[in-house]
Design a protein around this motif. Sequence first.
Motif, PDB file in Angstrom:
ATOM      1  N   LEU A   1       6.883   3.964   0.353  1.00  0.00           N
ATOM      2  CA  LEU A   1       5.528   3.575   0.762  1.00  0.00           C
ATOM      3  C   LEU A   1       4.659   4.748   1.193  1.00  0.00           C
ATOM      4  O   LEU A   1       3.454   4.562   1.410  1.00  0.00           O
ATOM      5  CB  LEU A   1       5.586   2.541   1.880  1.00  0.00           C
ATOM      6  CG  LEU A   1       5.833   3.011   3.321  1.00  0.00           C
ATOM      7  CD1 LEU A   1       5.533   1.853   4.274  1.00  0.00           C
ATOM      8  CD2 LEU A   1       7.230   3.501   3.544  1.00  0.00           C
TER       9      LEU A   1
ATOM     10  N   THR B   1       1.228   4.606  -5.027  1.00  0.00           N
ATOM     11  CA  THR B   1       1.112   4.477  -3.573  1.00  0.00           C
ATOM     12  C   THR B   1       2.456   4.121  -2.957  1.00  0.00           C
ATOM     13  O   THR B   1       2.670   4.337  -1.763  1.00  0.00           O
ATOM     14  CB  THR B   1       0.090   3.398  -3.175  1.00  0.00           C
ATOM     15  OG1 THR B   1       0.461   2.143  -3.764  1.00  0.00           O
ATOM     16  CG2 THR B   1      -1.311   3.788  -3.610  1.00  0.00           C
ATOM     17  N   GLY B   2       3.365   3.579  -3.776  1.00  0.00           N
ATOM     18  CA  GLY B   2       4.691   3.233  -3.287  1.00  0.00           C
ATOM     19  C   GLY B   2       4.772   1.881  -2.629  1.00  0.00           C
ATOM     20  O   GLY B   2       5.864   1.415  -2.292  1.00  0.00           O
ATOM     21  N   ASN B   3       3.652   1.220  -2.440  1.00  0.00           N
ATOM     22  CA  ASN B   3       3.654  -0.124  -1.883  1.00  0.00           C
ATOM     23  C   ASN B   3       3.859  -1.119  -3.025  1.00  0.00           C
ATOM     24  O   ASN B   3       3.085  -1.122  -3.988  1.00  0.00           O
ATOM     25  CB  ASN B   3       2.322  -0.396  -1.178  1.00  0.00           C
ATOM     26  CG  ASN B   3       2.323  -1.710  -0.426  1.00  0.00           C
ATOM     27  OD1 ASN B   3       2.502  -2.768  -1.003  1.00  0.00           O
ATOM     28  ND2 ASN B   3       2.107  -1.643   0.876  1.00  0.00           N
TER      29      ASN B   3
ATOM     30  N   TYR C   1      10.341   3.854  -7.745  1.00  0.00           N
ATOM     31  CA  TYR C   1      11.208   2.842  -7.156  1.00  0.00           C
ATOM     32  C   TYR C   1      12.700   2.999  -7.435  1.00  0.00           C
ATOM     33  O   TYR C   1      13.506   2.336  -6.774  1.00  0.00           O
ATOM     34  CB  TYR C   1      10.747   1.450  -7.603  1.00  0.00           C
ATOM     35  CG  TYR C   1       9.421   1.066  -7.006  1.00  0.00           C
ATOM     36  CD1 TYR C   1       9.324   0.699  -5.670  1.00  0.00           C
ATOM     37  CD2 TYR C   1       8.252   1.110  -7.756  1.00  0.00           C
ATOM     38  CE1 TYR C   1       8.104   0.364  -5.105  1.00  0.00           C
ATOM     39  CE2 TYR C   1       7.028   0.776  -7.195  1.00  0.00           C
ATOM     40  CZ  TYR C   1       6.961   0.402  -5.871  1.00  0.00           C
ATOM     41  OH  TYR C   1       5.758   0.080  -5.307  1.00  0.00           O
TER      42      TYR C   1
ATOM     43  N   TRP D   1      -1.287  -1.952   8.686  1.00  0.00           N
ATOM     44  CA  TRP D   1      -0.414  -1.706   7.534  1.00  0.00           C
ATOM     45  C   TRP D   1      -1.157  -0.872   6.498  1.00  0.00           C
ATOM     46  O   TRP D   1      -1.590  -1.357   5.452  1.00  0.00           O
ATOM     47  CB  TRP D   1       0.051  -3.036   6.940  1.00  0.00           C
ATOM     48  CG  TRP D   1       0.851  -3.851   7.919  1.00  0.00           C
ATOM     49  CD1 TRP D   1       1.495  -3.387   9.023  1.00  0.00           C
ATOM     50  CD2 TRP D   1       1.084  -5.260   7.879  1.00  0.00           C
ATOM     51  NE1 TRP D   1       2.120  -4.415   9.680  1.00  0.00           N
ATOM     52  CE2 TRP D   1       1.890  -5.574   9.008  1.00  0.00           C
ATOM     53  CE3 TRP D   1       0.711  -6.276   7.015  1.00  0.00           C
ATOM     54  CZ2 TRP D   1       2.317  -6.885   9.273  1.00  0.00           C
ATOM     55  CZ3 TRP D   1       1.130  -7.575   7.284  1.00  0.00           C
ATOM     56  CH2 TRP D   1       1.931  -7.869   8.394  1.00  0.00           C
TER      57      TRP D   1
ATOM     58  N   GLU E   1      11.987   5.487   0.812  1.00  0.00           N
ATOM     59  CA  GLU E   1      11.019   4.684   1.566  1.00  0.00           C
ATOM     60  C   GLU E   1       9.862   4.258   0.666  1.00  0.00           C
ATOM     61  O   GLU E   1       9.297   3.187   0.820  1.00  0.00           O
ATOM     62  CB  GLU E   1      10.475   5.486   2.752  1.00  0.00           C
ATOM     63  CG  GLU E   1      11.462   5.678   3.881  1.00  0.00           C
ATOM     64  CD  GLU E   1      11.570   4.483   4.796  1.00  0.00           C
ATOM     65  OE1 GLU E   1      10.782   3.536   4.642  1.00  0.00           O
ATOM     66  OE2 GLU E   1      12.451   4.504   5.659  1.00  0.00           O
TER      67      GLU E   1
ATOM     68  N   ALA F   1      -0.438   1.320   4.256  1.00  0.00           N
ATOM     69  CA  ALA F   1       0.008   1.407   2.866  1.00  0.00           C
ATOM     70  C   ALA F   1      -0.562   0.259   2.038  1.00  0.00           C
ATOM     71  O   ALA F   1      -0.824   0.417   0.840  1.00  0.00           O
ATOM     72  CB  ALA F   1       1.533   1.407   2.787  1.00  0.00           C
TER      73      ALA F   1
ATOM     74  N   ALA G   1      -2.856   0.632  -1.400  1.00  0.00           N
ATOM     75  CA  ALA G   1      -2.507  -0.039  -2.647  1.00  0.00           C
ATOM     76  C   ALA G   1      -3.638  -0.950  -3.119  1.00  0.00           C
ATOM     77  O   ALA G   1      -3.979  -0.978  -4.309  1.00  0.00           O
ATOM     78  CB  ALA G   1      -1.223  -0.842  -2.459  1.00  0.00           C
TER      79      ALA G   1
END
Length: 725
Positions: free
Chosen positions: A81, A196-198, A243, A156, A79, A158, A162
């Motif tokens: 995010l 952050t994964g976003n 990622y 949102w 995932e 996330a 970011a």
Amino acid sequence: MTTLVRRPARGPLVALGVCAAVVLIAQIPFLRNRLFYVWDDSAVQFLPTWHHLGDRLLDGDWPPLLDLDSWMGGNIAAEALFGIWNPVNLANYVLVSQFDDLAVAAVVVKSEFLALLALGAYLLCREYGAGRGPAAAIAIALPFSGFTLYYDAATWAAGLMAFTWLPFTWWAARRAARGAGSPLWAFLFGALAVTTGNPYGLLGVCVVMTALLVESWLKRDRGALVRLFVVGGLVALLVPLVYLPLLGSSAVTVRAGQGFASDGVLMPRLSELLNMSVISHQPMIKGFGHSIRMLTPSVFFAWFVVPLLPWLHWGRIRARWRPLTGAFVVAALYLLLALGPSNLWMFRFPLRHLEVVYLAFGVLFAVLLTGGPRMDHVRQRLAFTAVALLLPAYLAFAAGSWQWRHHLIALALSAVGTSLVLWLARRGRAVGMYGVLVVGVAAGLFAQTSWFPFNGDVAVHHYSRSIPELKAQTPPHKGTTFPVGTALPGNVGLVAGLSSVGSYTGMSFRDFSAAVCMVYHGGTCAGSFDRIFAPTTLDGRALVDLIRVESVVVENAIRPDVQPPPGWRVSFRSAQETVLSREQPLPWPGGRLSHATAGVRVSEDVAPDDRDESVRFTKPRGQAGALAFARLAWPGYRAELDGRELTTRQGPAGLLVVDLPADVDSGRLTLRWTPPGLPLGSALAVLSLLCVVAYAAFTWRRTRRDRIEVPEERPKAAELSSTGV
């Protein structure tokens, strides 16, 4: 002899004041609407999952890579995010887990990130030479711009996380490029943005580094180019860790809206920028569904930007265009992205990019306002100001004429605020002038949250944000629960004590979602009831058995008068829902094993955690067999039989199945799941950390040895200002 007394630096105090002001102003939306910050995705995905992850972290589960009970939303590593590699994210998850009220947890965490965003913007403006007053005004206004507040902060989350680290990365990287700051800081903030994964955080780091490379190249600064390449390369080594699990899982997943397309959704028009200072403007931008107009002021930036344009020191652009190149490049690239296309691989909804355009615009505005407004040619400037106030007001009226009262109030506030700013500037009261800019931000937000108390452009989810109330309202159930309908949306079950098969996910497991008629937010259709009780190709066993479901919660509105199949009974019925429960307990309660084919006898099944499981079995030699598990067959599973590697495959609905070879009659099967790319990503991340520490130490020693004093390139406020503010 006169003794000179050094006055304490006001910079840190102003920065602290910026953060304090943002925290205070951030409470206005919360006071107007207690659920403002826990809306849409924040309500059904982020806040419940943060609370759940915080509990897992306190239990010693780090990193939380897999959550089997969340099913399609349980591949946390893929995932991305949730930023499980980001220490600030993890600390906030632990913080959220201490709250029993998600609305209060939301305002605390999001006020924190809004304040951090303001601090980063302030430092960035100062880095480019803006005075403290203009930098503070822009920094306080930016977190409350339309998209950042109504989308990033309210829904949102996330994206807010970011975006928060982008100005810090930009500031630290520029300082490192000109030799005024340690590359360690640039790496740290770049790493926080990436982890952050976003994907918008990664995009922002790439654009900022590109802009700084262009800026350094124009200045013919080879040392800066080398430093930027090194720092950027070291940050890039962290990308695989974040990622690769996502890319490695893409073969079994689907994500809505991927690819390249232009459907017009959330695609702003260039003309909308004329209304960036109108607090009442609802832009004519296509929203979700059949909406042709947004219900929020999503293109709003700051009330004072457009009215004060005629009073700026525009000559500074001609005099200082090279040092300002980075801001121009960031603004230009993000403006192109904001104009479309609407779908660009992982990047959807171009309106998201507008907040970075405003960050770059804000830097330029703060530089041009430093020293206060120009006071020559007053009549001509007043005429242009009148146009700058009246034309956007008319455009806002034309887009929403029925809200003419709101537009009149907005025009009056802008006119009065602008007049007061110019009056104070003419009398040399700089502190009062910038104070009016900040007070105007709060006043404008108060008006906006009166007219737009929530984001009406996205989904509204009606449920209590109080965890004790959620638990009390949850229907009585036992074990894993399958929802027919949307009794509790998304991941709310994680905090309500409901172990639900339905969960919110950014990427659906293709075969599972198709088999059970489940959508991305965890809800199902009426036909899912028949699907889970229908026999499958695996010895005719029903999906409800293979998933190890013990309770089925049926929403009466979509499946009225439901009757229990054989082996099930009605354990609870209300006006809203009916709960069916098993009459007999499931076998193998110690693990996730759900079925063993004929002839295979299981004596032990143990799952110490979500990633590991072991099964001891016996069967006739010469006969093949299979074991099915209540696990989705995410890429990354490895099965071994007493050290012998076996292949895994997808069974019905994408469940994990392991085939047992015919030439064995007993043994211990062990399962282990590792996200695709995790070993490589971890190795590159460790290498990145070692290299950046070594590079920072080398830079520090060389600077100390050579004793080179690097001149400050950015102009001080006093060089631009007659007031020094």
